[in-house]
Design an enzyme around this catalytic site. Structure first.
Site, mmCIF file in Angstrom:
data_model
loop_
_atom_site.group_PDB
_atom_site.id
_atom_site.type_symbol
_atom_site.label_atom_id
_atom_site.label_comp_id
_atom_site.label_asym_id
_atom_site.label_seq_id
_atom_site.Cartn_x
_atom_site.Cartn_y
_atom_site.Cartn_z
ATOM 1 N N THR A 109 0.724 -1.242 0.142
ATOM 2 C CA THR A 109 -0.003 -0.009 -0.053
ATOM 3 C C THR A 109 0.689 1.307 -0.037
ATOM 4 O OG1 THR A 109 -2.019 1.007 1.045
ATOM 5 C CG2 THR A 109 -0.064 0.209 2.318
ATOM 6 N N THR A 110 0.474 2.300 -0.502
ATOM 7 C CA THR A 110 1.127 3.498 -0.446
ATOM 8 C C THR A 110 1.877 3.781 0.894
ATOM 9 O OG1 THR A 110 -0.347 4.482 -1.868
ATOM 10 C CG2 THR A 110 0.793 6.016 -0.893
ATOM 11 N N HIS A 157 19.660 31.888 40.052
ATOM 12 C CA HIS A 157 18.551 33.113 40.079
ATOM 13 C C HIS A 157 19.246 34.309 39.283
ATOM 14 C CE1 HIS A 157 16.465 30.382 42.619
ATOM 15 N NE2 HIS A 157 17.496 30.203 43.425
ATOM 16 N N ARG A 236 7.544 5.718 16.880
ATOM 17 C CA ARG A 236 8.828 5.734 16.328
ATOM 18 C C ARG A 236 9.374 7.005 15.636
ATOM 19 N NH1 ARG A 236 7.324 0.201 14.926
ATOM 20 N NH2 ARG A 236 8.736 -1.390 15.739
ATOM 21 N N SER A 280 25.665 45.406 13.850
ATOM 22 C CA SER A 280 24.511 46.484 13.681
ATOM 23 C C SER A 280 24.692 47.389 12.297
ATOM 24 C CB SER A 280 24.489 47.602 14.853
ATOM 25 O OG SER A 280 23.511 48.339 14.527
ATOM 26 N N LYS A 286 29.381 47.179 17.475
ATOM 27 C CA LYS A 286 28.911 46.155 17.940
ATOM 28 C C LYS A 286 29.072 44.828 17.256
ATOM 29 C CE LYS A 286 24.616 45.934 19.766
ATOM 30 N NZ LYS A 286 23.355 45.503 19.876
ATOM 31 N N ARG A 287 29.540 43.787 18.499
ATOM 32 C CA ARG A 287 29.916 42.515 18.048
ATOM 33 C C ARG A 287 28.935 41.425 18.449
ATOM 34 N NH1 ARG A 287 36.385 41.675 18.709
ATOM 35 N NH2 ARG A 287 35.705 39.646 17.861
ATOM 36 N N ASN A 288 27.563 41.516 17.849
ATOM 37 C CA ASN A 288 26.482 40.680 18.361
ATOM 38 C C ASN A 288 26.835 39.236 18.354
ATOM 39 O OD1 ASN A 288 25.190 43.247 18.828
ATOM 40 N ND2 ASN A 288 24.115 42.884 16.869
#
Length: 456
Positions: A109-110, A157, A236, A280, A286-288
């Site tokens: 079957t399919t 925290h 599965r 940016s 900036k070094r994001n």
């Protein structure tokens, strides 16, 4: 140019969500090829058992190759007749001579074909996941080994708590990734099976040679034989995606931690920065942590796909097209995202910059109050645990309110000065010497990792 329809085929951002390797495995051509591998293997084994003519099987196997068919034409016909497989079968049937094409798809079957095809795709992807997880594990091993004694602030925290070492943090990540690797290995025999059961799982269409045929077919395909029909039992596929999601959350957590430690006010770790990388469009300085941010985003999407796969476990009767079609979206997407996430974090962790000096200086941000626990235990030997707790609490509150260092606040208290000399107190207040058993714990984890062999 064809317009992109989503993140996986968008030329601008697809590198964040998947890799070339994974996109090839889950491409239309690869999907159809797996169907044809099932049909060719089935025909050849049926011929061996005398179920169909050998010449027909050889003709089917020779023509059941994706390079022999027009994928666009198959797709158009699928849309027309509303069936996901028949057009692909007819494309091969037309190429066969002497009526041999009549024997293609003789019994299945399919869903036999499509499920087994997907499993073959997953198995290919699985090998890439294991490879990249090893590379990530090796990077984490190096970080843990190099920084086993590198002191830094442990935080609970969101605020500084007690000193740890960066190696200890990396060893926790390494241990978790080791468990994830084992999860993938453990599921292999349970998950990697094919389907050859027919319309409702009874194998009626395959005849009395069905058990032997199934064993031979799955051996040829490199899959295991399922104990029973799994068309209505989708655990599965669900398990596999859930394990990918667990891996994704481990990597997302690590990426998020790197983002936090890269904050300007902390500045302890930095993802790799390659020449030309832009942080940016308006702030050139900036070094994001853009790679880590992308990893966090992908991990979240992967988690929600796992929930969808669990939804697809609800099957009606012996087969259910609605749940099955849901898998067609969630399963390949999950595999693509897992591959992209692993590739991103392999890059990040292999080139992670650790600022040990900044870690050490951050230990002094609280003016010594970080060592309140250590001072309390040092005093306990002289004045008793509860009294020591009260003395340290009073000195801490006064020092914080008056803006003095912990050392100054303690030495103002005659009871503390009588119990500890200035030299003893200074020694106790050195955060680099209060990392507990962290270096030994790291070495134990590294030893257990070596012994397990998963990084070999």
């Amino acid at each position: 140019m064809q317009m992109a329809s989503g993140v996986f085929d968008d030329a601008l951002i697809r590198h964040l969500w998947s890799t070339e390797e994974l996109r090839a495995i889950f491409s239309d051509r690869a999907r159809v090829q797996k169907w044809y591998e099932f049909e060719a293997a089935l025909a050849l084994e049926q011929a061996e058992l005398g179920i169909i003519p050998r010449a027909a099987a050889q003709d089917i196997a020779a023509n059941a190759k994706v390079e022999n068919v027009d994928i666009d034409a198959i797709a158009s016909e699928i849309r027309r007749i509303k069936h996901p497989l028949v057009p692909a079968l007819k494309a091969v049937e037309k190429r066969c001579s002497d009526g041999h094409g009549e024997y293609i798809h003789y019994g299945p079957t399919t869903q036999d074909v499509l499920d087994t095809g997907v499993m073959l795709q997953i198995k290919e992807a699985h090998a890439l996941y294991l490879r990249d997880m090893k590379a990530i594990g090796q990077a984490l091993y190096r970080l843990a080994d190099t920084h086993r004694a590198t002191p830094m602030a442990g935080r609970s925290h969101g605020v500084q708590a007690l000193p740890i070492t960066f190696g200890h943090k990396a060893a926790i990540w390494l241990s978790e990734m080791g468990r994830n690797y084992q999860r993938l290995k453990d599921l292999e025999s349970r998950v990697f099976v094919g389907g050859m059961v027919g319309a409702v799982g009874t194998q009626a269409s395959y005849g009395d040679k069905a058990p032997e045929l199934e064993r031979r077919l799955m051996k040829r395909l490199g899959l295991g034989v399922a104990d029973i029909n799994w068309q209505p039992a989708r655990d599965r596929f669900a398990e596999y995606v859930c394990v990918l999601a667990i891996i994704g959350q481990t990597l997302g957590k690590i990426a998020n931690e790197i983002v936090n430690l890269e904050h300007t006010e902390i500045g302890e770790t930095f993802e790799p920065f390659s020449e030309g990388k832009v942080g940016s469009s308006t702030m050139p300085h900036k070094r994001n942590p853009s790679s880590c941010e992308a990893a966090v985003a992908v991990s979240r999407a992967l988690r929600y796909n796992a929930a969808f796969m669990l939804e697809c476990m609800i099957i009606e009767h012996e087969r259910d097209g609605s749940a099955w079609r849901g898998e067609w979206k969630a399963l390949p997407e999950s595999c693509l995202m897992a591959g992209g996430l692993l590739a991103t974090m392999k890059y990040v962790l292999s080139g992670l910059h650790v600022d040990a000096e900044r870690m050490r200086s951050n230990l002094d941000l609280l003016g010594g109050f970080l060592l309140s626990e250590r001072v309390m235990f040092a005093l306990s030997d002289k004045v008793g645990k509860q009294t020591a707790h009260d003395l340290v609490y009073e000195a801490s509150m006064q020092g914080i309110e008056q803006g003095t260092s912990f050392e100054q606040a303690l030495m103002k208290d005659a009871r503390v000065a009588a119990a500890l000399s200035a030299a003893e107190l200074k020694e106790v207040l050195d955060p680099a010497t209060y990392v507990g058993l962290a270096p030994a714990i790291v070495e134990r984890v590294l030893g257990e990792t070596r012994a397990s062999g998963w990084l070999d």
